[in-house]
Write an enzyme that holds these catalytic residues in place. Sequence first.
Site, PDB file in Angstrom:
ATOM      1  N   LEU A  14       8.237   8.495  33.978  1.00 33.31           N
ATOM      2  CA  LEU A  14       8.325   9.643  33.075  1.00 33.31           C
ATOM      3  C   LEU A  14       8.760  10.905  33.806  1.00 33.31           C
ATOM      4  O   LEU A  14       9.611  11.643  33.322  1.00 33.31           O
ATOM      5  CB  LEU A  14       6.976   9.853  32.382  1.00 33.31           C
ATOM      6  CG  LEU A  14       6.584   8.745  31.391  1.00 33.31           C
ATOM      7  CD1 LEU A  14       5.113   8.858  31.020  1.00 33.31           C
ATOM      8  CD2 LEU A  14       7.456   8.811  30.153  1.00 33.31           C
ATOM      9  N   GLY A  15       8.158  11.173  34.956  1.00 34.50           N
ATOM     10  CA  GLY A  15       8.593  12.321  35.739  1.00 34.50           C
ATOM     11  C   GLY A  15       8.017  13.649  35.291  1.00 34.50           C
ATOM     12  O   GLY A  15       8.732  14.658  35.235  1.00 34.50           O
ATOM     13  N   SER A  26       2.145  10.974  42.121  1.00 31.74           N
ATOM     14  CA  SER A  26       3.093  10.335  41.209  1.00 31.74           C
ATOM     15  C   SER A  26       4.303   9.860  42.003  1.00 31.74           C
ATOM     16  O   SER A  26       4.855  10.612  42.807  1.00 31.74           O
ATOM     17  CB  SER A  26       3.547  11.313  40.124  1.00 31.74           C
ATOM     18  OG  SER A  26       4.650  10.776  39.408  1.00 31.74           O
ATOM     19  N   ASN A  67       7.144   9.359  40.703  1.00 29.70           N
ATOM     20  CA  ASN A  67       8.318   9.670  39.889  1.00 29.70           C
ATOM     21  C   ASN A  67       8.849  11.081  40.076  1.00 29.70           C
ATOM     22  O   ASN A  67       9.754  11.503  39.364  1.00 29.70           O
ATOM     23  CB  ASN A  67       7.981   9.432  38.411  1.00 29.70           C
ATOM     24  CG  ASN A  67       7.559   8.001  38.160  1.00 29.70           C
ATOM     25  OD1 ASN A  67       8.201   7.070  38.635  1.00 29.70           O
ATOM     26  ND2 ASN A  67       6.463   7.821  37.436  1.00 29.70           N
ATOM     27  N   TYR A  88      -6.604   4.359  30.954  1.00 28.83           N
ATOM     28  CA  TYR A  88      -5.312   4.722  30.376  1.00 28.83           C
ATOM     29  C   TYR A  88      -4.625   3.463  29.850  1.00 28.83           C
ATOM     30  O   TYR A  88      -4.662   3.165  28.652  1.00 28.83           O
ATOM     31  CB  TYR A  88      -4.452   5.480  31.386  1.00 28.83           C
ATOM     32  CG  TYR A  88      -3.096   5.941  30.881  1.00 28.83           C
ATOM     33  CD1 TYR A  88      -2.560   5.506  29.670  1.00 28.83           C
ATOM     34  CD2 TYR A  88      -2.322   6.826  31.619  1.00 28.83           C
ATOM     35  CE1 TYR A  88      -1.318   5.933  29.214  1.00 28.83           C
ATOM     36  CE2 TYR A  88      -1.085   7.262  31.171  1.00 28.83           C
ATOM     37  CZ  TYR A  88      -0.588   6.808  29.976  1.00 28.83           C
ATOM     38  OH  TYR A  88       0.637   7.228  29.532  1.00 28.83           O
ATOM     39  N   THR A  89      -4.026   2.682  30.747  1.00 31.42           N
ATOM     40  CA  THR A  89      -3.256   1.518  30.305  1.00 31.42           C
ATOM     41  C   THR A  89      -4.130   0.514  29.559  1.00 31.42           C
ATOM     42  O   THR A  89      -3.667  -0.138  28.609  1.00 31.42           O
ATOM     43  CB  THR A  89      -2.570   0.856  31.511  1.00 31.42           C
ATOM     44  OG1 THR A  89      -1.759   1.831  32.179  1.00 31.42           O
ATOM     45  CG2 THR A  89      -1.690  -0.311  31.069  1.00 31.42           C
TER      46      THR A  89
END
EC number: 1.3.5.2
Length: 349
Positions: free
Chosen positions: A118-119, A183, A185, A326-327
């Site tokens: 996502l970044g 992160s 990303n 989360y996931t």
Amino acid sequence: MSILFHAYPLARPALFAMDAETAHEVTLAQLQRAYDCGLTRKLLHAQPEAPATLMGLSLRNPVGLAAGLDKNGAHIDALGNLGFGFVEVGTVTPRAQPGNPKPRMFRLPRANALINRLGFNNQGLDAFIANVQRSQWRSQGGILGLNIGKNADTPIERAAEDYLIGLAGVYPHADYVTVNISSPNTKNLRALQGGDELSALLGQLQERRLALADQHQRHVPLAVKIAPDLSDDQIDAIAEILPRHGIDGVIATNTTLARDAVQGLPHAEEAGGVSGAPVHELSLRVIERLRSRLGDAVAIIGVGGILSGRQASEKMAAGAQAVQLYTGLIYRGPALVGECVRALAQGSR
């Protein structure tokens, strides 16, 4: 309560037929609608008693929402009322940014995993704070963590400037603040986990926090979120640095770049971080190593691959004081929250 819990398994096939990011947005919108209609408001009080203390904060229970699910802090109340003891939102950067090009989120159902790149897509600090201020979560006794990061176009050499802006902006509105340096990303972000770089960053943040504590007459705990792909030597260095700079907590862990557990599956070669089941054992290793080095000096929040109450208990047994989801919510739905709370409540008896 049963209506909502039974609705997600029925809705999941339709959601999984959508692009993963679109399904994420649809789910948040529907959850918000359910909250606005009063359908989720009893869930918070339906959980068993499992009070806990984390970084000096009193929690209803030690099961929290991980950052990333609500990047802009627009759904704090709706998410919190699923039964969480604490909610963390963000990551927010000083300026709004679109993140990486789409598609940038991929499901790997056979592995109970996601890949995302996502970044740090978000609406920026001002919009984030406005959303947080509208939330009733803290006034209802909920604990709120605000997760800060750096803009993609900020050179890594000037990363501290973005984190200092973020800390100053969110400080009055947070129960704790998380510094996201893990992160995969955002280019070169994980370099900030290195000894000298980490020490320099945390030194500046601690200095700013002391000034903010004096200004606002309240101490707000600081946590650091780290990666699962660290060597033992890197973990040991982090464990030495955190207490030296007065850091209150460490969140272990973010997503992994490893592909061993998903090799050969559709989307497995997509760039980005893997979350979900493949991260569980990786994060356990980091938690155990941190606890052995930190003792009780710094609180540990365990996150990564929790898809059952048993796995939440394993995180706690490894040395965590609290866990985040989360996931697992994507694959299991909101029933996972209560399952984890019940498992941890039983384990504390």
